[in-house]
Enzyme design. Structure first.
Site, short mmCIF file in Angstrom:
data_model
loop_
_atom_site.label_atom_id
_atom_site.label_comp_id
_atom_site.label_asym_id
_atom_site.label_seq_id
_atom_site.Cartn_x
_atom_site.Cartn_y
_atom_site.Cartn_z
N SER A 133 76.85 51.93 -7.28
CA SER A 133 76.68 52.96 -6.25
C SER A 133 77.29 52.47 -4.95
CB SER A 133 75.19 53.23 -6.04
OG SER A 133 74.62 52.17 -5.31
N LYS A 134 77.26 53.37 -3.97
CA LYS A 134 77.83 53.02 -2.66
C LYS A 134 77.26 51.72 -2.12
CE LYS A 134 79.77 57.10 -0.60
NZ LYS A 134 79.09 58.39 -0.76
N ARG A 135 76.02 51.46 -2.47
CA ARG A 135 75.38 50.24 -1.97
C ARG A 135 76.08 48.97 -2.47
NH1 ARG A 135 70.40 51.46 -4.24
NH2 ARG A 135 70.98 53.63 -4.08
N GLY A 145 79.03 48.42 -2.25
CA GLY A 145 80.22 48.16 -1.43
C GLY A 145 81.37 49.04 -1.87
#
Ligand code: GLU
Length: 487
Positions: free
Chosen positions: A252-254, A256
Protein backbone atom coordinates in the site's frame (compact mmCIF):
# COMPACT_ATOMS: atom_id res chain seq x y z
CA UNK A 1 -14.25 -16.38 -30.44
CA UNK A 2 -11.28 -14.08 -30.51
CA UNK A 3 -9.88 -12.96 -27.19
CA UNK A 4 -10.73 -9.50 -25.91
CA UNK A 5 -9.40 -8.34 -22.57
CA UNK A 6 -9.21 -4.99 -20.87
CA UNK A 7 -7.53 -2.95 -18.21
CA UNK A 8 -10.02 -0.72 -16.47
CA UNK A 9 -8.27 1.68 -14.12
CA UNK A 10 -10.08 4.30 -12.09
CA UNK A 11 -8.31 7.65 -12.47
CA UNK A 12 -8.34 8.38 -8.76
CA UNK A 13 -4.57 8.23 -8.45
CA UNK A 14 -1.40 7.76 -10.47
CA UNK A 15 -0.82 4.43 -12.22
CA UNK A 16 -0.23 1.98 -9.40
CA UNK A 17 2.08 -1.04 -9.52
CA UNK A 18 -0.91 -3.34 -8.87
CA UNK A 19 -2.89 -1.97 -11.79
CA UNK A 20 0.20 -2.00 -14.00
CA UNK A 21 0.87 -5.65 -13.13
CA UNK A 22 -2.76 -6.51 -13.99
CA UNK A 23 -2.26 -4.62 -17.25
CA UNK A 24 0.86 -6.69 -17.95
CA UNK A 25 -1.07 -9.95 -17.49
CA UNK A 26 -3.91 -8.74 -19.71
CA UNK A 27 -1.49 -7.55 -22.37
CA UNK A 28 0.42 -10.84 -22.31
CA UNK A 29 -2.80 -12.81 -22.54
CA UNK A 30 -4.06 -10.74 -25.47
CA UNK A 31 -0.77 -11.07 -27.33
CA UNK A 32 -0.51 -14.79 -26.59
CA UNK A 33 -3.91 -15.41 -28.14
CA UNK A 34 -3.75 -12.88 -30.94
CA UNK A 35 -6.52 -10.94 -29.22
CA UNK A 36 -7.23 -7.33 -28.38
CA UNK A 37 -6.19 -5.37 -25.30
CA UNK A 38 -8.58 -2.55 -24.46
CA UNK A 39 -8.15 0.47 -22.20
CA UNK A 40 -11.19 1.69 -20.32
CA UNK A 41 -11.05 4.58 -17.89
CA UNK A 42 -13.53 4.04 -15.07
CA UNK A 43 -14.12 7.65 -14.17
CA UNK A 44 -17.64 7.53 -12.78
CA UNK A 45 -16.46 8.57 -9.33
CA UNK A 46 -16.65 12.25 -10.17
CA UNK A 47 -15.34 13.45 -6.83
CA UNK A 48 -12.10 11.49 -6.90
CA UNK A 49 -11.39 11.21 -10.64
CA UNK A 50 -8.93 13.71 -12.13
CA UNK A 51 -7.78 14.30 -15.72
CA UNK A 52 -4.13 14.36 -14.60
CA UNK A 53 -4.49 10.82 -13.26
CA UNK A 54 -6.00 9.70 -16.59
CA UNK A 55 -2.99 11.25 -18.29
CA UNK A 56 -0.58 9.64 -15.85
CA UNK A 57 -2.16 6.20 -16.37
CA UNK A 58 -1.86 6.44 -20.14
CA UNK A 59 1.71 7.68 -20.18
CA UNK A 60 2.67 5.06 -17.60
CA UNK A 61 1.20 2.22 -19.67
CA UNK A 62 2.91 3.52 -22.80
CA UNK A 63 6.22 3.91 -20.99
CA UNK A 64 6.00 0.26 -19.95
CA UNK A 65 5.32 -0.78 -23.54
CA UNK A 66 1.74 -1.84 -22.81
CA UNK A 67 0.18 -0.46 -25.95
CA UNK A 68 -3.56 -0.91 -26.21
CA UNK A 69 -5.53 -1.79 -29.32
CA UNK A 70 -8.78 0.01 -28.55
CA UNK A 71 -9.75 2.94 -26.38
CA UNK A 72 -9.35 4.72 -24.14
CA UNK A 73 -13.07 4.50 -23.50
CA UNK A 74 -14.41 6.70 -20.74
CA UNK A 75 -17.31 5.61 -18.57
CA UNK A 76 -18.50 9.18 -18.12
CA UNK A 77 -19.18 9.23 -21.86
CA UNK A 78 -21.29 6.12 -21.68
CA UNK A 79 -23.93 7.09 -19.17
CA UNK A 80 -26.76 6.64 -21.68
CA UNK A 81 -25.88 2.96 -22.08
CA UNK A 82 -25.90 2.44 -18.31
CA UNK A 83 -29.25 4.21 -18.01
CA UNK A 84 -30.72 1.94 -20.67
CA UNK A 85 -29.53 -1.14 -18.82
CA UNK A 86 -30.93 0.14 -15.53
CA UNK A 87 -34.26 0.84 -17.21
CA UNK A 88 -34.28 -2.70 -18.59
CA UNK A 89 -33.66 -4.10 -15.11
CA UNK A 90 -36.51 -1.97 -13.75
CA UNK A 91 -38.85 -2.93 -16.58
CA UNK A 92 -38.28 -6.65 -16.14
CA UNK A 93 -38.65 -6.44 -12.37
CA UNK A 94 -35.08 -7.38 -11.46
CA UNK A 95 -34.46 -3.94 -10.01
CA UNK A 96 -36.63 -1.55 -8.00
CA UNK A 97 -36.72 1.86 -6.38
CA UNK A 98 -35.61 2.06 -2.79
CA UNK A 99 -36.62 5.20 -0.90
CA UNK A 100 -34.75 4.58 2.34
CA UNK A 101 -33.09 7.69 3.69
CA UNK A 102 -29.44 7.62 4.73
CA UNK A 103 -30.61 8.01 8.34
CA UNK A 104 -32.84 4.95 8.10
CA UNK A 105 -30.01 2.92 6.63
CA UNK A 106 -27.67 4.11 9.38
CA UNK A 107 -30.18 3.09 12.00
CA UNK A 108 -30.50 -0.35 10.37
CA UNK A 109 -26.75 -0.78 10.37
CA UNK A 110 -26.48 0.27 14.02
CA UNK A 111 -29.12 -2.23 15.01
CA UNK A 112 -27.38 -5.02 13.11
CA UNK A 113 -24.11 -4.10 14.73
CA UNK A 114 -25.65 -4.12 18.19
CA UNK A 115 -26.98 -7.63 17.48
CA UNK A 116 -23.57 -8.78 16.29
CA UNK A 117 -24.72 -9.19 12.70
CA UNK A 118 -22.89 -8.23 9.54
CA UNK A 119 -24.35 -5.05 8.05
CA UNK A 120 -26.64 -5.63 5.10
CA UNK A 121 -29.64 -4.00 3.50
CA UNK A 122 -32.78 -5.84 4.60
CA UNK A 123 -34.50 -5.48 1.21
CA UNK A 124 -37.35 -3.61 2.92
CA UNK A 125 -38.46 -1.69 -0.17
CA UNK A 126 -38.34 -4.64 -2.54
CA UNK A 127 -42.09 -5.04 -2.77
CA UNK A 128 -43.56 -1.58 -2.24
CA UNK A 129 -47.12 -1.08 -3.49
CA UNK A 130 -47.74 1.78 -5.93
CA UNK A 131 -49.47 3.61 -3.06
CA UNK A 132 -46.43 3.29 -0.79
CA UNK A 133 -44.17 4.54 -3.56
CA UNK A 134 -46.46 7.48 -4.20
CA UNK A 135 -46.43 8.33 -0.50
CA UNK A 136 -42.61 8.38 -0.37
CA UNK A 137 -42.48 10.51 -3.48
CA UNK A 138 -45.01 12.90 -1.97
CA UNK A 139 -42.62 13.27 0.97
CA UNK A 140 -40.04 14.47 -1.55
CA UNK A 141 -37.88 11.34 -1.24
CA UNK A 142 -35.80 10.39 -4.25
CA UNK A 143 -35.00 6.71 -4.78
CA UNK A 144 -31.83 4.80 -5.44
CA UNK A 145 -32.14 1.81 -7.75
CA UNK A 146 -31.47 -1.58 -6.21
CA UNK A 147 -30.86 -4.83 -8.02
CA UNK A 148 -32.44 -7.88 -6.42
CA UNK A 149 -30.10 -10.48 -5.01
CA UNK A 150 -31.62 -13.79 -4.05
CA UNK A 151 -30.26 -14.82 -0.66
CA UNK A 152 -30.75 -18.49 -1.53
CA UNK A 153 -28.78 -18.29 -4.73
CA UNK A 154 -25.41 -20.04 -4.95
CA UNK A 155 -23.11 -18.32 -7.39
CA UNK A 156 -20.20 -20.32 -8.72
CA UNK A 157 -17.57 -19.91 -11.38
CA UNK A 158 -14.44 -21.69 -12.52
CA UNK A 159 -11.76 -19.12 -11.86
CA UNK A 160 -8.79 -19.53 -14.18
CA UNK A 161 -6.41 -18.90 -11.29
CA UNK A 162 -8.30 -19.90 -8.17
CA UNK A 163 -10.33 -22.86 -9.42
CA UNK A 164 -13.95 -23.21 -8.34
CA UNK A 165 -15.20 -20.16 -6.45
CA UNK A 166 -18.55 -20.24 -4.68
CA UNK A 167 -20.60 -17.48 -3.10
CA UNK A 168 -23.86 -17.50 -1.28
CA UNK A 169 -26.30 -14.76 -2.32
CA UNK A 170 -26.93 -13.93 1.34
CA UNK A 171 -23.28 -12.94 1.74
CA UNK A 172 -23.54 -10.12 -0.78
CA UNK A 173 -25.05 -7.52 1.54
CA UNK A 174 -28.65 -7.56 0.35
CA UNK A 175 -30.09 -6.00 -2.79
CA UNK A 176 -27.37 -3.85 -4.28
CA UNK A 177 -27.53 -0.26 -5.38
CA UNK A 178 -26.90 0.12 -9.10
CA UNK A 179 -27.81 3.79 -9.41
CA UNK A 180 -27.62 6.65 -6.92
CA UNK A 181 -30.36 9.13 -6.13
CA UNK A 182 -31.05 11.57 -8.92
CA UNK A 183 -29.89 15.16 -8.55
CA UNK A 184 -33.22 16.56 -9.70
CA UNK A 185 -36.78 15.26 -9.24
CA UNK A 186 -37.24 15.06 -13.04
CA UNK A 187 -34.57 12.40 -13.55
CA UNK A 188 -35.73 8.84 -12.88
CA UNK A 189 -32.40 7.93 -11.22
CA UNK A 190 -28.93 9.27 -10.74
CA UNK A 191 -25.34 8.21 -11.29
CA UNK A 192 -24.95 4.51 -12.26
CA UNK A 193 -22.59 2.60 -9.98
CA UNK A 194 -19.46 0.59 -10.50
CA UNK A 195 -20.72 -3.00 -10.80
CA UNK A 196 -23.45 -2.07 -13.24
CA UNK A 197 -21.17 0.06 -15.42
CA UNK A 198 -18.47 -2.62 -15.56
CA UNK A 199 -20.92 -5.29 -16.67
CA UNK A 200 -22.59 -3.10 -19.29
CA UNK A 201 -19.16 -2.17 -20.67
CA UNK A 202 -17.76 -5.67 -20.62
CA UNK A 203 -20.85 -6.90 -22.48
CA UNK A 204 -20.75 -4.15 -25.06
CA UNK A 205 -17.00 -4.31 -25.57
CA UNK A 206 -17.23 -8.06 -26.08
CA UNK A 207 -14.80 -8.85 -23.26
CA UNK A 208 -14.13 -12.59 -23.27
CA UNK A 209 -11.79 -12.86 -20.28
CA UNK A 210 -11.76 -10.66 -17.21
CA UNK A 211 -8.32 -10.72 -15.63
CA UNK A 212 -8.15 -8.54 -12.53
CA UNK A 213 -6.98 -8.37 -8.94
CA UNK A 214 -8.42 -10.76 -6.37
CA UNK A 215 -9.84 -7.82 -4.44
CA UNK A 216 -12.65 -7.91 -7.02
CA UNK A 217 -13.86 -11.44 -6.20
CA UNK A 218 -16.96 -10.30 -4.30
CA UNK A 219 -17.80 -7.96 -7.19
CA UNK A 220 -17.55 -10.89 -9.59
CA UNK A 221 -20.30 -12.72 -7.71
CA UNK A 222 -22.55 -9.66 -8.02
CA UNK A 223 -21.59 -9.06 -11.62
CA UNK A 224 -22.45 -12.62 -12.65
CA UNK A 225 -26.01 -11.95 -11.46
CA UNK A 226 -26.09 -8.79 -13.56
CA UNK A 227 -24.86 -10.61 -16.68
CA UNK A 228 -27.71 -13.07 -16.22
CA UNK A 229 -30.28 -10.34 -15.71
CA UNK A 230 -29.05 -8.56 -18.84
CA UNK A 231 -29.31 -11.84 -20.80
CA UNK A 232 -25.66 -11.92 -21.65
CA UNK A 233 -22.92 -14.49 -21.86
CA UNK A 234 -20.63 -14.50 -18.86
CA UNK A 235 -16.91 -14.02 -19.56
CA UNK A 236 -14.27 -16.20 -18.00
CA UNK A 237 -12.70 -14.79 -14.84
CA UNK A 238 -9.13 -14.90 -13.58
CA UNK A 239 -8.33 -13.24 -10.27
CA UNK A 240 -4.67 -12.49 -9.91
CA UNK A 241 -2.87 -12.55 -6.57
CA UNK A 242 -2.24 -9.37 -4.64
CA UNK A 243 1.18 -7.80 -4.48
CA UNK A 244 2.46 -8.01 -0.92
CA UNK A 245 5.05 -6.02 0.96
CA UNK A 246 8.04 -7.81 2.53
CA UNK A 247 5.95 -8.39 5.70
CA UNK A 248 3.33 -10.24 3.66
CA UNK A 249 0.67 -7.50 3.86
CA UNK A 250 -1.01 -5.96 0.85
CA UNK A 251 1.39 -3.44 -0.71
CA UNK A 252 0.00 0.00 0.00
CA UNK A 253 0.95 3.65 -0.10
CA UNK A 254 2.39 3.23 3.36
CA UNK A 255 5.10 1.05 1.85
CA UNK A 256 6.48 4.10 0.11
CA UNK A 257 6.97 3.64 -3.57
CA UNK A 258 3.91 2.27 -5.37
CA UNK A 259 3.29 4.37 -8.46
CA UNK A 260 4.94 3.66 -11.80
CA UNK A 261 6.12 7.25 -11.93
CA UNK A 262 8.03 6.77 -8.71
CA UNK A 263 9.74 3.67 -10.06
CA UNK A 264 10.75 5.68 -13.13
CA UNK A 265 12.14 8.46 -10.95
CA UNK A 266 14.11 5.93 -8.93
CA UNK A 267 15.97 5.01 -12.10
CA UNK A 268 14.33 1.78 -13.23
CA UNK A 269 14.12 1.02 -16.92
CA UNK A 270 10.62 0.34 -18.25
CA UNK A 271 11.72 -2.96 -19.80
CA UNK A 272 13.18 -4.10 -16.48
CA UNK A 273 10.13 -3.07 -14.49
CA UNK A 274 7.79 -4.76 -16.99
CA UNK A 275 9.96 -7.89 -16.86
CA UNK A 276 9.86 -7.87 -13.06
CA UNK A 277 6.10 -7.32 -12.93
CA UNK A 278 5.61 -10.32 -15.21
CA UNK A 279 7.27 -12.42 -12.52
CA UNK A 280 5.03 -10.99 -9.80
CA UNK A 281 2.59 -13.85 -9.73
CA UNK A 282 3.48 -15.69 -12.95
CA UNK A 283 6.04 -18.47 -13.25
CA UNK A 284 7.52 -18.90 -16.73
CA UNK A 285 7.65 -22.50 -18.01
CA UNK A 286 11.42 -22.42 -17.89
CA UNK A 287 11.76 -20.70 -14.57
CA UNK A 288 15.54 -20.47 -14.81
CA UNK A 289 15.23 -17.80 -17.46
CA UNK A 290 14.22 -14.62 -15.74
CA UNK A 291 15.24 -11.93 -18.19
CA UNK A 292 12.87 -11.53 -21.10
CA UNK A 293 10.95 -8.91 -23.02
CA UNK A 294 7.19 -8.66 -22.79
CA UNK A 295 6.97 -10.01 -26.33
CA UNK A 296 9.03 -13.05 -25.34
CA UNK A 297 6.94 -13.63 -22.22
CA UNK A 298 3.80 -13.41 -24.36
CA UNK A 299 4.88 -16.50 -26.29
CA UNK A 300 4.57 -18.61 -23.15
CA UNK A 301 2.07 -16.78 -21.00
CA UNK A 302 -0.79 -18.79 -19.54
CA UNK A 303 -3.18 -18.13 -16.68
CA UNK A 304 -2.61 -21.70 -15.47
CA UNK A 305 0.88 -20.63 -14.36
CA UNK A 306 -0.37 -17.64 -12.39
CA UNK A 307 -0.03 -18.39 -8.68
CA UNK A 308 -2.84 -18.24 -6.18
CA UNK A 309 -0.64 -17.03 -3.36
CA UNK A 310 0.18 -13.36 -3.00
CA UNK A 311 3.33 -12.15 -4.73
CA UNK A 312 5.92 -10.61 -2.44
CA UNK A 313 7.55 -7.51 -3.76
CA UNK A 314 11.29 -8.07 -3.82
CA UNK A 315 13.43 -4.97 -4.28
CA UNK A 316 16.65 -6.95 -4.58
CA UNK A 317 15.28 -8.90 -7.48
CA UNK A 318 13.99 -5.80 -9.21
CA UNK A 319 17.40 -4.18 -8.74
CA UNK A 320 19.13 -7.23 -10.13
CA UNK A 321 16.88 -7.32 -13.20
CA UNK A 322 17.41 -3.60 -13.73
CA UNK A 323 21.17 -3.96 -13.57
CA UNK A 324 20.99 -6.74 -16.16
CA UNK A 325 19.11 -4.45 -18.53
CA UNK A 326 21.51 -1.57 -17.89
CA UNK A 327 24.43 -3.79 -18.84
CA UNK A 328 22.79 -4.67 -22.12
CA UNK A 329 22.36 -1.09 -23.26
CA UNK A 330 24.61 0.34 -25.97
CA UNK A 331 26.78 3.24 -24.67
CA UNK A 332 24.74 5.68 -26.75
CA UNK A 333 21.46 4.49 -25.25
CA UNK A 334 22.82 4.56 -21.73
CA UNK A 335 24.19 8.04 -22.34
CA UNK A 336 20.79 9.32 -23.45
CA UNK A 337 19.24 7.91 -20.31
CA UNK A 338 21.93 9.26 -17.98
CA UNK A 339 22.06 12.81 -19.35
CA UNK A 340 18.93 13.99 -17.51
CA UNK A 341 20.29 12.62 -14.22
CA UNK A 342 23.68 14.27 -14.78
CA UNK A 343 21.98 17.52 -15.63
CA UNK A 344 19.77 17.18 -12.58
CA UNK A 345 22.86 16.80 -10.43
CA UNK A 346 24.24 20.04 -11.87
CA UNK A 347 27.14 18.42 -13.74
CA UNK A 348 28.61 20.41 -16.63
CA UNK A 349 27.18 18.27 -19.42
CA UNK A 350 27.38 21.15 -21.87
CA UNK A 351 31.11 21.60 -21.32
CA UNK A 352 32.00 18.23 -22.81
CA UNK A 353 31.47 16.55 -26.17
CA UNK A 354 29.08 13.71 -26.84
CA UNK A 355 31.81 11.05 -27.26
CA UNK A 356 33.14 12.03 -23.83
CA UNK A 357 29.72 11.34 -22.34
CA UNK A 358 29.53 7.97 -24.06
CA UNK A 359 32.92 6.90 -22.74
CA UNK A 360 31.85 7.99 -19.27
CA UNK A 361 28.61 6.00 -19.59
CA UNK A 362 30.58 2.95 -20.66
CA UNK A 363 32.98 3.40 -17.77
CA UNK A 364 30.34 3.60 -15.05
CA UNK A 365 27.76 1.32 -16.72
CA UNK A 366 28.88 -1.95 -15.11
CA UNK A 367 28.57 -0.50 -11.62
CA UNK A 368 25.01 0.78 -12.02
CA UNK A 369 21.98 -0.85 -10.45
CA UNK A 370 19.64 2.05 -11.17
CA UNK A 371 20.04 5.00 -13.51
CA UNK A 372 20.22 7.28 -10.48
CA UNK A 373 23.49 5.57 -9.53
CA UNK A 374 24.97 7.22 -12.63
CA UNK A 375 25.26 10.42 -10.60
CA UNK A 376 27.30 9.07 -7.71
CA UNK A 377 29.34 6.69 -9.82
CA UNK A 378 30.54 9.48 -12.11
CA UNK A 379 30.75 12.23 -9.50
CA UNK A 380 34.55 12.18 -9.36
CA UNK A 381 34.89 12.87 -13.05
CA UNK A 382 33.00 16.13 -13.36
CA UNK A 383 34.73 19.51 -13.30
CA UNK A 384 38.23 20.80 -12.70
CA UNK A 385 38.03 21.06 -8.96
CA UNK A 386 37.84 18.06 -6.70
CA UNK A 387 37.43 17.36 -3.04
CA UNK A 388 40.27 15.46 -1.45
CA UNK A 389 39.17 12.86 1.04
CA UNK A 390 41.24 11.44 3.89
CA UNK A 391 42.60 8.56 1.86
CA UNK A 392 43.83 10.97 -0.81
CA UNK A 393 45.39 13.32 1.71
CA UNK A 394 47.17 10.44 3.41
CA UNK A 395 48.57 9.33 0.07
CA UNK A 396 49.66 12.81 -0.92
CA UNK A 397 51.60 13.08 2.33
CA UNK A 398 53.65 9.99 1.42
CA UNK A 399 57.26 10.30 0.23
CA UNK A 400 57.42 10.30 -3.55
CA UNK A 401 53.84 11.50 -4.08
CA UNK A 402 54.83 15.08 -4.82
CA UNK A 403 57.54 13.98 -7.21
CA UNK A 404 55.08 11.83 -9.14
CA UNK A 405 52.64 14.71 -9.52
CA UNK A 406 55.37 17.14 -10.56
CA UNK A 407 56.75 14.77 -13.16
CA UNK A 408 53.30 14.12 -14.59
CA UNK A 409 52.50 17.82 -14.73
CA UNK A 410 55.79 18.50 -16.49
CA UNK A 411 54.99 15.84 -19.01
CA UNK A 412 51.50 17.17 -19.59
CA UNK A 413 52.91 20.66 -20.23
CA UNK A 414 53.71 19.56 -23.74
CA UNK A 415 49.97 19.67 -24.34
CA UNK A 416 49.93 16.37 -26.19
CA UNK A 417 46.63 14.63 -25.85
CA UNK A 418 46.77 11.57 -23.73
CA UNK A 419 46.36 8.04 -25.05
CA UNK A 420 45.86 4.84 -23.12
CA UNK A 421 49.28 3.53 -24.11
CA UNK A 422 50.90 6.88 -23.40
CA UNK A 423 49.44 6.99 -19.89
CA UNK A 424 50.45 3.39 -19.12
CA UNK A 425 53.93 3.99 -20.53
CA UNK A 426 54.37 7.10 -18.41
CA UNK A 427 53.42 5.25 -15.24
CA UNK A 428 55.99 2.53 -15.95
CA UNK A 429 58.61 5.07 -16.83
CA UNK A 430 58.12 7.08 -13.63
CA UNK A 431 58.37 3.93 -11.55
CA UNK A 432 61.87 3.53 -12.88
CA UNK A 433 63.10 7.13 -13.05
CA UNK A 434 61.77 8.08 -9.62
CA UNK A 435 62.81 4.79 -8.12
CA UNK A 436 59.44 4.23 -6.41
CA UNK A 437 57.03 1.32 -6.43
CA UNK A 438 54.41 1.24 -9.16
CA UNK A 439 51.74 1.36 -6.45
CA UNK A 440 53.07 4.71 -5.29
CA UNK A 441 52.77 6.13 -8.80
CA UNK A 442 49.30 4.73 -9.32
CA UNK A 443 47.93 5.75 -5.93
CA UNK A 444 49.44 9.22 -6.09
CA UNK A 445 47.97 9.73 -9.53
CA UNK A 446 44.61 8.45 -8.42
CA UNK A 447 44.63 10.72 -5.36
CA UNK A 448 45.74 13.62 -7.53
CA UNK A 449 43.19 13.07 -10.26
CA UNK A 450 40.15 11.88 -8.33
CA UNK A 451 40.65 13.17 -4.80
CA UNK A 452 40.21 9.67 -3.40
CA UNK A 453 41.76 6.23 -3.69
CA UNK A 454 38.47 4.58 -4.69
CA UNK A 455 36.68 4.90 -7.98
CA UNK A 456 36.46 3.74 -11.56
CA UNK A 457 39.38 2.57 -13.72
CA UNK A 458 42.32 4.97 -13.30
CA UNK A 459 43.56 5.11 -16.89
CA UNK A 460 40.07 5.52 -18.37
CA UNK A 461 39.24 8.19 -15.81
CA UNK A 462 42.46 10.02 -16.55
CA UNK A 463 41.75 9.93 -20.29
CA UNK A 464 38.35 11.48 -19.70
CA UNK A 465 39.69 14.16 -17.40
CA UNK A 466 42.43 14.89 -19.89
CA UNK A 467 40.01 15.28 -22.79
CA UNK A 468 37.95 17.73 -20.79
CA UNK A 469 41.21 19.45 -19.74
CA UNK A 470 40.38 18.92 -16.12
CA UNK A 471 43.42 16.77 -15.27
CA UNK A 472 46.04 19.52 -14.99
CA UNK A 473 44.06 21.82 -12.69
CA UNK A 474 43.37 18.82 -10.46
CA UNK A 475 46.97 17.64 -10.39
CA UNK A 476 48.09 21.18 -9.52
CA UNK A 477 45.52 21.36 -6.74
CA UNK A 478 46.82 18.04 -5.40
CA UNK A 479 50.44 19.11 -5.69
CA UNK A 480 49.75 22.18 -3.58
CA UNK A 481 48.08 20.02 -0.96
CA UNK A 482 50.96 17.60 -1.06
CA UNK A 483 53.47 20.43 -0.55
CA UNK A 484 51.49 21.73 2.42
CA UNK A 485 51.37 18.27 3.95
CA UNK A 486 55.12 17.82 3.70
CA UNK A 487 56.03 21.19 5.24
N1 GLU B 1 -11.86 0.10 -11.94
C1 GLU B 1 -11.44 -1.04 -11.19
C2 GLU B 1 -10.16 -0.74 -10.45
O1 GLU B 1 -9.47 0.22 -10.78
C3 GLU B 1 -11.21 -2.26 -12.04
C4 GLU B 1 -12.44 -2.91 -12.43
C5 GLU B 1 -12.28 -4.21 -13.16
O2 GLU B 1 -11.18 -4.57 -13.58
O3 GLU B 1 -13.30 -4.86 -13.33
O4 GLU B 1 -9.83 -1.45 -9.54
Amino acid sequence: MSVRVRIAPSPTGNLHIGTARTAVFNWLYARRHGGKFILRIEDTDLERSRPEFTENIQTGLQWLGLNWDEGPFFQTQRLAQYRQAIQKLLDQGSAYRCYCSPEELDALRERQKAQGQAPRYDNRHRDLTPEQEAAFQAEGRRPVIRFKIDDQRRITWQDRVRGLVEWQGSDLGGDMVVARRSETPEEPFGQPLYNLAVVVDDIEMGITDVIRGEDHIANTAKQILLYEALDSLIPSFAHTPLILNPEGKKLSKRDGVTSIDEFRQLGFLPQALANYMTLLGWTPPDSTEEIFTLAEAAQHFSLERVNKAGAKFDWDKLDWINSQYLRRLAPGELTDLLIPYWQGAGYSVDAVERPWLEVLAELVGPSLTRLTDGVGESRLLWGEKMELDESALAQLGQPGAGAVLEAVLDWLQTGESLTEDGAKGKINELTKTLGVKKGVVMKSLRAGLMGTLQGPDLIQSWLLLNQAQWDRPRLRQALEESAKLRK
